[in-house]
Design a protein around this motif. Structure first.
Motif, PDB file in Angstrom:
ATOM      1  N   UNK A   1      -4.450   3.716   8.491  1.00  0.00           N
ATOM      2  CA  UNK A   1      -3.449   3.683   7.430  1.00  0.00           C
ATOM      3  C   UNK A   1      -3.596   4.988   6.661  1.00  0.00           C
ATOM      4  N   UNK A   2      -2.555   5.797   6.688  1.00  0.00           N
ATOM      5  CA  UNK A   2      -2.555   7.089   6.014  1.00  0.00           C
ATOM      6  C   UNK A   2      -1.757   6.968   4.721  1.00  0.00           C
ATOM      7  N   UNK A   3      -2.361   7.395   3.624  1.00  0.00           N
ATOM      8  CA  UNK A   3      -1.689   7.398   2.331  1.00  0.00           C
ATOM      9  C   UNK A   3      -1.587   8.833   1.831  1.00  0.00           C
ATOM     10  N   UNK A   4      -0.454   9.154   1.208  1.00  0.00           N
ATOM     11  CA  UNK A   4      -0.270  10.494   0.662  1.00  0.00           C
ATOM     12  C   UNK A   4       0.624  10.405  -0.576  1.00  0.00           C
ATOM     13  N   UNK A   5       0.500  11.383  -1.449  1.00  0.00           N
ATOM     14  CA  UNK A   5       1.299  11.421  -2.675  1.00  0.00           C
ATOM     15  C   UNK A   5       2.707  11.876  -2.323  1.00  0.00           C
ATOM     16  N   UNK A   6       3.677  11.056  -2.668  1.00  0.00           N
ATOM     17  CA  UNK A   6       5.084  11.442  -2.520  1.00  0.00           C
ATOM     18  C   UNK A   6       5.620  12.008  -3.821  1.00  0.00           C
ATOM     19  N   UNK A   7       5.296  11.326  -4.920  1.00  0.00           N
ATOM     20  CA  UNK A   7       5.782  11.754  -6.232  1.00  0.00           C
ATOM     21  C   UNK A   7       4.795  11.324  -7.297  1.00  0.00           C
ATOM     22  N   UNK A   8       4.463  12.248  -8.162  1.00  0.00           N
ATOM     23  CA  UNK A   8       3.555  11.997  -9.275  1.00  0.00           C
ATOM     24  C   UNK A   8       4.365  12.051 -10.554  1.00  0.00           C
ATOM     25  N   UNK A   9       4.513  10.924 -11.229  1.00  0.00           N
ATOM     26  CA  UNK A   9       5.300  10.859 -12.449  1.00  0.00           C
ATOM     27  C   UNK A   9       4.425  10.777 -13.685  1.00  0.00           C
ATOM     28  N   UNK A  10       5.039  10.468 -14.804  1.00  0.00           N
ATOM     29  CA  UNK A  10       4.315  10.335 -16.067  1.00  0.00           C
ATOM     30  C   UNK A  10       3.545   9.020 -16.134  1.00  0.00           C
ATOM     31  N   UNK A  11       4.193   7.959 -15.670  1.00  0.00           N
ATOM     32  CA  UNK A  11       3.585   6.621 -15.709  1.00  0.00           C
ATOM     33  C   UNK A  11       3.478   5.995 -14.327  1.00  0.00           C
ATOM     34  N   UNK A  12       3.991   6.686 -13.316  1.00  0.00           N
ATOM     35  CA  UNK A  12       4.038   6.091 -11.983  1.00  0.00           C
ATOM     36  C   UNK A  12       3.582   7.065 -10.909  1.00  0.00           C
ATOM     37  N   UNK A  13       3.289   6.477  -9.760  1.00  0.00           N
ATOM     38  CA  UNK A  13       2.856   7.228  -8.589  1.00  0.00           C
ATOM     39  C   UNK A  13       3.533   6.609  -7.378  1.00  0.00           C
ATOM     40  N   UNK A  14       4.245   7.421  -6.622  1.00  0.00           N
ATOM     41  CA  UNK A  14       4.835   6.965  -5.368  1.00  0.00           C
ATOM     42  C   UNK A  14       3.904   7.405  -4.238  1.00  0.00           C
ATOM     43  N   UNK A  15       3.375   6.404  -3.533  1.00  0.00           N
ATOM     44  CA  UNK A  15       2.421   6.651  -2.457  1.00  0.00           C
ATOM     45  C   UNK A  15       3.143   6.449  -1.124  1.00  0.00           C
ATOM     46  N   UNK A  16       3.285   7.536  -0.382  1.00  0.00           N
ATOM     47  CA  UNK A  16       3.833   7.428   0.963  1.00  0.00           C
ATOM     48  C   UNK A  16       2.783   6.858   1.894  1.00  0.00           C
ATOM     49  N   UNK A  17       3.233   6.177   2.940  1.00  0.00           N
ATOM     50  CA  UNK A  17       2.272   5.611   3.883  1.00  0.00           C
ATOM     51  C   UNK A  17       2.787   5.685   5.318  1.00  0.00           C
ATOM     52  N   UNK A  18       1.818   5.689   6.216  1.00  0.00           N
ATOM     53  CA  UNK A  18       2.056   5.587   7.661  1.00  0.00           C
ATOM     54  C   UNK A  18       0.975   4.694   8.228  1.00  0.00           C
ATOM     55  N   UNK A  19       1.365   3.750   9.057  1.00  0.00           N
ATOM     56  CA  UNK A  19       0.401   2.959   9.819  1.00  0.00           C
ATOM     57  C   UNK A  19       0.565   3.393  11.267  1.00  0.00           C
ATOM     58  N   UNK A  20      -0.530   3.927  11.830  1.00  0.00           N
ATOM     59  CA  UNK A  20      -0.489   4.488  13.174  1.00  0.00           C
ATOM     60  C   UNK A  20      -1.624   3.923  14.010  1.00  0.00           C
ATOM     61  N   UNK A  21      -1.514   4.106  15.321  1.00  0.00           N
ATOM     62  CA  UNK A  21      -2.589   3.736  16.236  1.00  0.00           C
ATOM     63  C   UNK A  21      -3.760   4.681  15.999  1.00  0.00           C
ATOM     64  N   UNK A  22      -4.961   4.129  15.889  1.00  0.00           N
ATOM     65  CA  UNK A  22      -6.144   4.951  15.602  1.00  0.00           C
ATOM     66  C   UNK A  22      -6.438   5.956  16.710  1.00  0.00           C
ATOM     67  N   UNK A  23      -6.018   5.639  17.932  1.00  0.00           N
ATOM     68  CA  UNK A  23      -6.300   6.529  19.056  1.00  0.00           C
ATOM     69  C   UNK A  23      -5.135   7.441  19.414  1.00  0.00           C
TER      70      UNK A  23
END
Length: 130
Positions: A71-93
Motif C-alpha cells: 500500500x503506497x501513500x503519498x501527499x496529494x494536497x496539503x491544506x490548512x486543516x486537511x491533508x489529501x493522501x493519495x494511495x495505490x494498492x499494488x502487488x508486492x512482487x
C-alpha cells in the motif's frame, strides 16, 4: 510518505473468492496508521485529532488469496486543516499490477467542538519533507 507491505488474509475474501471491497478501506487505514505512528504524538494531541472526511477508491482489478500487497501513500494536497493522501494498492512482487488507487481526505478537528483545526506541525513537516 510510506509503502506498507500487507498480506491478504483468508477472512478478507467474499463469496466470489476475492477480497471484499470494504477490506480495501481497511488496508488503507492500516497503512495510514502505520505512517501516523512514525509522527511525534501520532499526528494528534489532547486537543486535535484527524477524522476521515472523504474516501475515493478506484477498484482496478480483484485481489485474490494468497497474495502479498504494498500500500503506497503519498501527499496529494496539503491544506490548512486537511491533508489529501493519495494511495495505490499494488502487488508486492509487481508494482505494475494495480488493484486500487484514489485518495482519502483527513481533516484535523478540535476534539471538544468538532470544528476544523490547523494541521499539527509534525504532520505538516512530515508531508513537506523530501
Amino acid at each position: 510518505m510510506i509503502r506498507v507491505p500487507l498480506s491478504v488474509r483468508w477472512r478478507d475474501l467474499d463469496a466470489f473468492n476475492h477480497v471484499n471491497n470494504s477490506k480495501f478501506l481497511s488496508y488503507l487505514e492500516e497503512a495510514r496508521l502505520r505512517w501516523m505512528v512514525t509522527l511525534p504524538g501520532h499526528g494528534m494531541d489532547d486537543h486535535v485529532a484527524p477524522v476521515v472526511a472523504a474516501a475515493h477508491l478506484n477498484y482496478r482489478r480483484p485481489i485474490e488469496w494468497p497474495n502479498e500487497l504494498d500500500v503506497e501513500l503519498f501527499v496529494e494536497r496539503l491544506g490548512t486543516t486537511s491533508l489529501s493522501i493519495g494511495h495505490r494498492i499494488v502487488d508486492a512482487n509487481d508494482s505494475s499490477a494495480l488493484y486500487c488507487d484514489g485518495n482519502v481526505v483527513l481533516v484535523w478537528i478540535h476534539r471538544e467542538t468538532g470544528q476544523p483545526a490547523a494541521l499539527p506541525e509534525p504532520v505538516r513537516a512530515a508531508c513537506s519533507a523530501g
